[in-house]
Design an enzyme around this catalytic site. Structure first.
Site, PDB file in Angstrom:
ATOM      1  N   GLU A  85       0.830  -1.215   0.000  1.00  0.00           N
ATOM      2  CA  GLU A  85       0.000   0.000   0.000  1.00  0.00           C
ATOM      3  C   GLU A  85       0.853   1.250   0.000  1.00  0.00           C
ATOM      4  OE1 GLU A  85      -2.551   0.666   3.398  1.00  0.00           O
ATOM      5  OE2 GLU A  85      -3.506   2.385   2.401  1.00  0.00           O
ATOM      6  N   ASP A 110      -0.841  -4.816   3.172  1.00  0.00           N
ATOM      7  CA  ASP A 110      -1.119  -3.578   3.901  1.00  0.00           C
ATOM      8  C   ASP A 110      -0.342  -3.669   5.198  1.00  0.00           C
ATOM      9  OD1 ASP A 110      -4.142  -1.606   4.560  1.00  0.00           O
ATOM     10  OD2 ASP A 110      -2.037  -1.313   5.167  1.00  0.00           O
ATOM     11  N   ILE A 112       0.131  -1.694   7.766  1.00  0.00           N
ATOM     12  CA  ILE A 112      -0.731  -1.380   8.905  1.00  0.00           C
ATOM     13  C   ILE A 112      -2.095  -1.005   8.325  1.00  0.00           C
ATOM     14  CG2 ILE A 112      -1.214   0.027  10.937  1.00  0.00           C
ATOM     15  CD1 ILE A 112       1.731   0.580  11.272  1.00  0.00           C
ATOM     16  N   ASP A 113      -3.029  -1.927   8.460  1.00  0.00           N
ATOM     17  CA  ASP A 113      -4.408  -1.625   8.050  1.00  0.00           C
ATOM     18  C   ASP A 113      -5.110  -1.109   9.306  1.00  0.00           C
ATOM     19  OD1 ASP A 113      -6.866  -1.625   6.612  1.00  0.00           O
ATOM     20  OD2 ASP A 113      -7.365  -3.554   7.520  1.00  0.00           O
ATOM     21  N   THR A 115      -4.802   2.440  10.090  1.00  0.00           N
ATOM     22  CA  THR A 115      -3.751   3.362  10.551  1.00  0.00           C
ATOM     23  C   THR A 115      -4.276   4.341  11.587  1.00  0.00           C
ATOM     24  OG1 THR A 115      -2.527   3.182   8.465  1.00  0.00           O
ATOM     25  CG2 THR A 115      -2.116   5.133   9.784  1.00  0.00           C
ATOM     26  N   ASP A 241      -6.390  -3.913   1.442  1.00  0.00           N
ATOM     27  CA  ASP A 241      -7.319  -3.987   2.574  1.00  0.00           C
ATOM     28  C   ASP A 241      -8.090  -5.298   2.552  1.00  0.00           C
ATOM     29  OD1 ASP A 241      -8.071  -0.572   1.845  1.00  0.00           O
ATOM     30  OD2 ASP A 241      -6.887  -1.273   3.559  1.00  0.00           O
TER      31      ASP A 241
HETATM   32  C1  LIP Z   1      -8.734   1.622   6.410  1.00  0.00           C
HETATM   33  C2  LIP Z   1      -9.684   0.482   6.116  1.00  0.00           C
HETATM   34  C3  LIP Z   1     -11.032   0.719   6.774  1.00  0.00           C
HETATM   35  C4  LIP Z   1     -11.623   2.003   6.248  1.00  0.00           C
HETATM   36  C5  LIP Z   1     -10.691   3.142   6.590  1.00  0.00           C
HETATM   37  C6  LIP Z   1      -9.305   2.927   5.978  1.00  0.00           C
HETATM   38  P1  LIP Z   1      -6.136   2.116   6.126  1.00  0.00           P
HETATM   39  O1  LIP Z   1      -7.527   1.356   5.743  1.00  0.00           O
HETATM   40  O2  LIP Z   1      -9.135  -0.721   6.597  1.00  0.00           O
HETATM   41  O3  LIP Z   1     -11.925  -0.335   6.546  1.00  0.00           O
HETATM   42  O4  LIP Z   1     -12.908   2.207   6.793  1.00  0.00           O
HETATM   43  O5  LIP Z   1     -11.236   4.340   6.113  1.00  0.00           O
HETATM   44  O6  LIP Z   1      -9.422   2.943   4.573  1.00  0.00           O
HETATM   45  O7  LIP Z   1      -6.171   3.372   5.335  1.00  0.00           O
HETATM   46  O8  LIP Z   1      -6.131   2.376   7.584  1.00  0.00           O
HETATM   47  O9  LIP Z   1      -5.059   1.177   5.673  1.00  0.00           O
END
Ligand code: LIP
Length: 295
Positions: A85, A110, A112-113, A115, A241
Protein backbone atom coordinates in the site's frame (compact mmCIF):
# COMPACT_ATOMS: atom_id res chain seq x y z
CA UNK A 1 17.93 -17.89 -16.14
CA UNK A 2 15.52 -19.41 -18.69
CA UNK A 3 13.07 -17.55 -20.88
CA UNK A 4 10.16 -17.13 -18.55
CA UNK A 5 7.94 -15.69 -21.24
CA UNK A 6 7.26 -19.32 -22.29
CA UNK A 7 6.75 -20.45 -18.71
CA UNK A 8 3.16 -21.72 -18.45
CA UNK A 9 1.13 -20.04 -15.71
CA UNK A 10 -0.24 -22.77 -13.52
CA UNK A 11 -3.87 -22.56 -12.59
CA UNK A 12 -4.76 -22.02 -8.96
CA UNK A 13 -5.94 -25.64 -8.82
CA UNK A 14 -2.46 -26.84 -9.76
CA UNK A 15 -0.73 -25.11 -6.89
CA UNK A 16 0.92 -27.71 -4.73
CA UNK A 17 0.22 -28.02 -1.05
CA UNK A 18 3.97 -27.69 -0.58
CA UNK A 19 3.93 -24.22 -2.16
CA UNK A 20 0.82 -23.18 -0.21
CA UNK A 21 2.54 -24.23 3.02
CA UNK A 22 5.73 -22.37 2.08
CA UNK A 23 3.77 -19.19 1.29
CA UNK A 24 1.71 -19.47 4.49
CA UNK A 25 4.77 -20.00 6.67
CA UNK A 26 6.57 -17.04 5.03
CA UNK A 27 3.55 -14.77 5.50
CA UNK A 28 3.35 -15.80 9.18
CA UNK A 29 7.06 -15.04 9.66
CA UNK A 30 6.71 -11.62 8.04
CA UNK A 31 3.56 -10.85 10.07
CA UNK A 32 5.25 -11.88 13.33
CA UNK A 33 8.27 -9.68 12.66
CA UNK A 34 6.08 -6.74 11.65
CA UNK A 35 3.95 -7.21 14.79
CA UNK A 36 7.05 -7.04 16.97
CA UNK A 37 8.12 -3.88 15.14
CA UNK A 38 4.88 -1.89 15.21
CA UNK A 39 3.63 -3.01 18.65
CA UNK A 40 6.67 -3.77 20.77
CA UNK A 41 8.96 -1.17 19.24
CA UNK A 42 6.36 1.55 18.78
CA UNK A 43 8.08 4.93 19.27
CA UNK A 44 6.67 7.39 21.79
CA UNK A 45 6.19 9.89 18.98
CA UNK A 46 4.95 8.78 15.55
CA UNK A 47 5.86 10.76 12.44
CA UNK A 48 2.62 11.31 10.51
CA UNK A 49 2.13 12.33 6.89
CA UNK A 50 -1.11 12.63 4.93
CA UNK A 51 -2.18 11.09 1.63
CA UNK A 52 -5.51 11.74 -0.14
CA UNK A 53 -7.01 13.93 2.62
CA UNK A 54 -6.00 15.35 6.00
CA UNK A 55 -7.47 12.25 7.69
CA UNK A 56 -5.87 9.73 5.29
CA UNK A 57 -2.64 9.22 7.20
CA UNK A 58 0.57 7.26 6.90
CA UNK A 59 3.06 6.98 9.74
CA UNK A 60 6.74 6.18 9.78
CA UNK A 61 5.75 2.79 11.19
CA UNK A 62 3.54 2.01 8.16
CA UNK A 63 6.60 2.59 5.99
CA UNK A 64 8.96 0.67 8.29
CA UNK A 65 6.52 -2.24 8.51
CA UNK A 66 6.19 -2.46 4.74
CA UNK A 67 9.97 -2.30 4.25
CA UNK A 68 10.42 -5.11 6.79
CA UNK A 69 7.71 -7.31 5.25
CA UNK A 70 9.14 -6.73 1.77
CA UNK A 71 12.63 -7.66 3.01
CA UNK A 72 11.47 -10.85 4.76
CA UNK A 73 9.45 -12.02 1.76
CA UNK A 74 11.72 -11.06 -1.13
CA UNK A 75 14.90 -12.24 0.58
CA UNK A 76 13.25 -15.66 0.77
CA UNK A 77 11.53 -15.45 -2.64
CA UNK A 78 13.31 -12.85 -4.79
CA UNK A 79 11.46 -14.07 -7.88
CA UNK A 80 8.07 -12.88 -6.57
CA UNK A 81 6.14 -9.68 -7.26
CA UNK A 82 5.40 -7.38 -4.32
CA UNK A 83 2.66 -4.74 -4.16
CA UNK A 84 2.49 -2.73 -0.95
CA UNK A 85 0.00 0.00 0.00
CA UNK A 86 2.61 2.52 1.04
CA UNK A 87 5.49 2.01 -1.34
CA UNK A 88 3.10 2.05 -4.28
CA UNK A 89 5.74 0.16 -6.20
CA UNK A 90 5.32 -3.12 -7.94
CA UNK A 91 8.53 -4.89 -8.77
CA UNK A 92 6.87 -6.70 -11.67
CA UNK A 93 9.72 -5.65 -13.93
CA UNK A 94 12.24 -7.53 -11.78
CA UNK A 95 10.06 -10.42 -10.72
CA UNK A 96 11.49 -13.25 -12.78
CA UNK A 97 9.71 -16.34 -11.54
CA UNK A 98 11.48 -19.60 -11.04
CA UNK A 99 13.37 -21.85 -13.44
CA UNK A 100 10.81 -24.49 -12.48
CA UNK A 101 7.16 -24.48 -13.41
CA UNK A 102 6.23 -22.66 -10.20
CA UNK A 103 3.54 -20.01 -10.80
CA UNK A 104 4.28 -16.30 -10.49
CA UNK A 105 3.38 -15.27 -6.95
CA UNK A 106 2.30 -11.70 -6.19
CA UNK A 107 2.29 -10.45 -2.60
CA UNK A 108 -0.37 -7.84 -1.75
CA UNK A 109 0.40 -6.17 1.57
CA UNK A 110 -1.12 -3.58 3.90
CA UNK A 111 1.64 -3.06 6.46
CA UNK A 112 -0.73 -1.38 8.90
CA UNK A 113 -4.41 -1.63 8.05
CA UNK A 114 -6.39 0.66 10.35
CA UNK A 115 -3.75 3.36 10.55
CA UNK A 116 -6.10 5.70 12.44
CA UNK A 117 -6.56 3.04 15.12
CA UNK A 118 -2.79 2.59 15.27
CA UNK A 119 -2.21 6.34 15.59
CA UNK A 120 -4.65 6.47 18.53
CA UNK A 121 -3.34 3.17 19.92
CA UNK A 122 -6.83 1.70 19.60
CA UNK A 123 -7.23 -2.06 19.03
CA UNK A 124 -8.13 -3.08 15.49
CA UNK A 125 -5.03 -2.11 13.56
CA UNK A 126 -3.57 -5.11 11.79
CA UNK A 127 -1.00 -6.38 9.30
CA UNK A 128 -2.52 -7.89 6.18
CA UNK A 129 -0.41 -10.12 3.90
CA UNK A 130 -1.83 -11.98 0.89
CA UNK A 131 -0.21 -14.11 -1.81
CA UNK A 132 -1.91 -14.21 -5.20
CA UNK A 133 -1.49 -16.55 -8.17
CA UNK A 134 -3.16 -15.89 -11.51
CA UNK A 135 -5.05 -12.98 -9.90
CA UNK A 136 -6.56 -15.14 -7.14
CA UNK A 137 -5.63 -14.96 -3.47
CA UNK A 138 -4.25 -18.34 -2.42
CA UNK A 139 -2.85 -17.46 1.01
CA UNK A 140 -3.96 -14.79 3.47
CA UNK A 141 -2.56 -13.85 6.88
CA UNK A 142 -3.92 -11.05 9.10
CA UNK A 143 -2.10 -10.29 12.35
CA UNK A 144 -4.04 -8.51 15.14
CA UNK A 145 -1.21 -7.23 17.39
CA UNK A 146 -3.46 -5.65 20.03
CA UNK A 147 -5.12 -9.02 20.78
CA UNK A 148 -2.09 -11.16 19.94
CA UNK A 149 -4.02 -13.11 17.30
CA UNK A 150 -3.08 -14.27 13.81
CA UNK A 151 -5.76 -15.24 11.32
CA UNK A 152 -4.76 -17.28 8.30
CA UNK A 153 -6.14 -19.24 5.37
CA UNK A 154 -4.86 -21.08 2.31
CA UNK A 155 -7.19 -21.70 -0.62
CA UNK A 156 -9.21 -24.87 -0.15
CA UNK A 157 -7.64 -25.53 3.26
CA UNK A 158 -9.90 -23.65 5.66
CA UNK A 159 -9.40 -20.62 7.90
CA UNK A 160 -7.75 -20.48 11.30
CA UNK A 161 -7.17 -18.15 14.24
CA UNK A 162 -3.95 -19.06 16.06
CA UNK A 163 -4.29 -22.55 14.60
CA UNK A 164 -7.90 -23.05 15.72
CA UNK A 165 -10.30 -23.69 12.78
CA UNK A 166 -12.77 -20.87 12.08
CA UNK A 167 -16.31 -21.57 10.87
CA UNK A 168 -18.91 -18.88 10.27
CA UNK A 169 -21.95 -19.65 12.47
CA UNK A 170 -24.93 -20.06 10.16
CA UNK A 171 -27.53 -21.14 12.66
CA UNK A 172 -30.00 -18.96 14.46
CA UNK A 173 -28.00 -18.53 17.64
CA UNK A 174 -26.30 -15.67 15.93
CA UNK A 175 -28.54 -14.24 13.29
CA UNK A 176 -30.93 -15.90 10.90
CA UNK A 177 -32.60 -12.62 10.02
CA UNK A 178 -31.17 -9.22 9.28
CA UNK A 179 -32.99 -7.53 12.17
CA UNK A 180 -30.89 -9.68 14.55
CA UNK A 181 -27.62 -9.21 12.65
CA UNK A 182 -24.60 -7.23 13.86
CA UNK A 183 -23.17 -5.49 10.81
CA UNK A 184 -19.73 -3.85 10.47
CA UNK A 185 -18.89 -1.18 7.95
CA UNK A 186 -16.45 1.65 7.34
CA UNK A 187 -16.12 5.04 5.71
CA UNK A 188 -13.76 6.61 3.22
CA UNK A 189 -11.51 9.59 3.79
CA UNK A 190 -13.39 12.09 1.61
CA UNK A 191 -15.96 14.13 3.63
CA UNK A 192 -18.42 14.09 0.72
CA UNK A 193 -18.13 10.30 0.39
CA UNK A 194 -18.51 9.86 4.14
CA UNK A 195 -21.68 11.90 4.09
CA UNK A 196 -23.17 9.64 1.39
CA UNK A 197 -22.01 6.52 3.24
CA UNK A 198 -23.59 7.82 6.45
CA UNK A 199 -26.96 8.15 4.66
CA UNK A 200 -26.79 4.45 3.79
CA UNK A 201 -26.02 3.56 7.42
CA UNK A 202 -28.85 5.82 8.64
CA UNK A 203 -31.30 3.77 6.52
CA UNK A 204 -29.73 0.44 7.53
CA UNK A 205 -29.39 0.88 11.29
CA UNK A 206 -33.12 0.51 12.19
CA UNK A 207 -33.24 -2.71 10.16
CA UNK A 208 -30.34 -4.58 11.86
CA UNK A 209 -29.36 -5.45 15.43
CA UNK A 210 -26.63 -2.81 15.41
CA UNK A 211 -23.72 -1.36 13.47
CA UNK A 212 -20.03 -1.57 14.30
CA UNK A 213 -17.36 0.70 12.81
CA UNK A 214 -14.15 -1.00 13.97
CA UNK A 215 -11.77 0.84 11.64
CA UNK A 216 -9.92 -1.82 9.64
CA UNK A 217 -11.30 -3.79 6.71
CA UNK A 218 -8.98 -6.79 6.98
CA UNK A 219 -9.96 -7.38 10.59
CA UNK A 220 -13.64 -6.71 9.89
CA UNK A 221 -13.47 -9.62 7.45
CA UNK A 222 -11.76 -11.80 10.08
CA UNK A 223 -14.53 -10.90 12.53
CA UNK A 224 -17.05 -12.24 9.99
CA UNK A 225 -14.95 -15.43 9.76
CA UNK A 226 -14.92 -15.73 13.57
CA UNK A 227 -18.63 -14.91 13.99
CA UNK A 228 -17.92 -11.72 15.94
CA UNK A 229 -20.04 -9.83 13.43
CA UNK A 230 -22.67 -11.35 11.16
CA UNK A 231 -21.77 -9.25 8.12
CA UNK A 232 -19.53 -6.50 6.81
CA UNK A 233 -19.70 -4.17 3.83
CA UNK A 234 -17.63 -1.28 2.56
CA UNK A 235 -16.61 0.48 -0.65
CA UNK A 236 -13.59 2.56 -1.67
CA UNK A 237 -10.98 0.15 -0.29
CA UNK A 238 -7.59 -0.86 -1.67
CA UNK A 239 -6.80 -4.41 -2.84
CA UNK A 240 -4.43 -4.69 0.17
CA UNK A 241 -7.32 -3.99 2.57
CA UNK A 242 -9.32 -6.88 1.17
CA UNK A 243 -7.10 -9.62 -0.26
CA UNK A 244 -6.14 -11.60 2.85
CA UNK A 245 -9.31 -10.99 4.89
CA UNK A 246 -11.62 -11.94 2.03
CA UNK A 247 -9.90 -15.34 1.66
CA UNK A 248 -10.06 -15.93 5.43
CA UNK A 249 -13.77 -15.09 5.51
CA UNK A 250 -14.50 -17.27 2.47
CA UNK A 251 -12.51 -20.20 3.77
CA UNK A 252 -14.45 -19.92 7.06
CA UNK A 253 -17.70 -20.38 5.12
CA UNK A 254 -18.80 -16.76 4.64
CA UNK A 255 -20.17 -15.55 1.34
CA UNK A 256 -17.88 -12.79 0.03
CA UNK A 257 -18.81 -10.76 -3.04
CA UNK A 258 -18.88 -7.38 -4.69
CA UNK A 259 -21.34 -5.05 -2.97
CA UNK A 260 -23.55 -5.13 -6.08
CA UNK A 261 -23.32 -8.91 -6.23
CA UNK A 262 -21.01 -10.76 -8.56
CA UNK A 263 -17.40 -11.63 -7.90
CA UNK A 264 -15.55 -9.32 -5.52
CA UNK A 265 -13.67 -6.48 -7.16
CA UNK A 266 -10.93 -4.38 -5.62
CA UNK A 267 -12.51 -1.65 -3.57
CA UNK A 268 -15.94 -2.98 -2.76
CA UNK A 269 -17.06 -5.90 -0.64
CA UNK A 270 -19.94 -7.49 1.24
CA UNK A 271 -19.19 -10.52 3.42
CA UNK A 272 -21.69 -12.33 5.61
CA UNK A 273 -22.77 -15.63 7.05
CA UNK A 274 -24.91 -17.64 4.63
CA UNK A 275 -27.83 -17.17 7.06
CA UNK A 276 -28.13 -13.48 6.28
CA UNK A 277 -26.04 -12.82 3.16
CA UNK A 278 -28.97 -12.62 0.72
CA UNK A 279 -30.92 -10.27 3.02
CA UNK A 280 -27.89 -8.00 3.53
CA UNK A 281 -26.98 -7.93 -0.16
CA UNK A 282 -30.58 -7.12 -1.07
CA UNK A 283 -30.91 -4.20 1.32
CA UNK A 284 -27.53 -2.79 0.23
CA UNK A 285 -28.75 -2.94 -3.38
CA UNK A 286 -32.04 -1.28 -2.32
CA UNK A 287 -30.04 1.51 -0.64
CA UNK A 288 -27.67 1.82 -3.62
CA UNK A 289 -24.76 1.32 -1.22
CA UNK A 290 -22.48 0.47 -4.12
CA UNK A 291 -23.08 3.77 -5.88
CA UNK A 292 -22.05 6.11 -3.07
CA UNK A 293 -18.74 6.59 -4.87
CA UNK A 294 -20.42 8.60 -7.60
CA UNK A 295 -21.09 12.15 -6.27
C1 LIP B 1 -8.73 1.62 6.41
C2 LIP B 1 -9.68 0.48 6.12
C3 LIP B 1 -11.03 0.72 6.77
C4 LIP B 1 -11.62 2.00 6.25
C5 LIP B 1 -10.69 3.14 6.59
C6 LIP B 1 -9.30 2.93 5.98
P1 LIP B 1 -6.14 2.12 6.13
O1 LIP B 1 -7.53 1.36 5.74
O2 LIP B 1 -9.14 -0.72 6.60
O3 LIP B 1 -11.93 -0.33 6.55
O4 LIP B 1 -12.91 2.21 6.79
O5 LIP B 1 -11.24 4.34 6.11
O6 LIP B 1 -9.42 2.94 4.57
O7 LIP B 1 -6.17 3.37 5.34
O8 LIP B 1 -6.13 2.38 7.58
O9 LIP B 1 -5.06 1.18 5.67
Amino acid sequence: MGDHSQRRSLTVQEISQVLLTQLTDLAHEAANQATELIRDRRPSQLQVDHKSTATDMVTNMDLASEALIREVILSARPQDRFIGEESGTDNAATATGQETDEPVVTWVVDPIDGTTNYLYDLPGYNISIAAEVAGETVVGVVADPAHGRIYSAAIGSGAFCDGTPLRVPNEAHHASSLDRALIATGFGYSPDLRARQALVVAELIPRVRDIRRLGAAALDLCHVAAGRVDGYFEVNLGPWDLAAGALIAREAGAIVAHIDGGPPLPGSVVAASPAIYDQLQAILAELNAGSVLAP
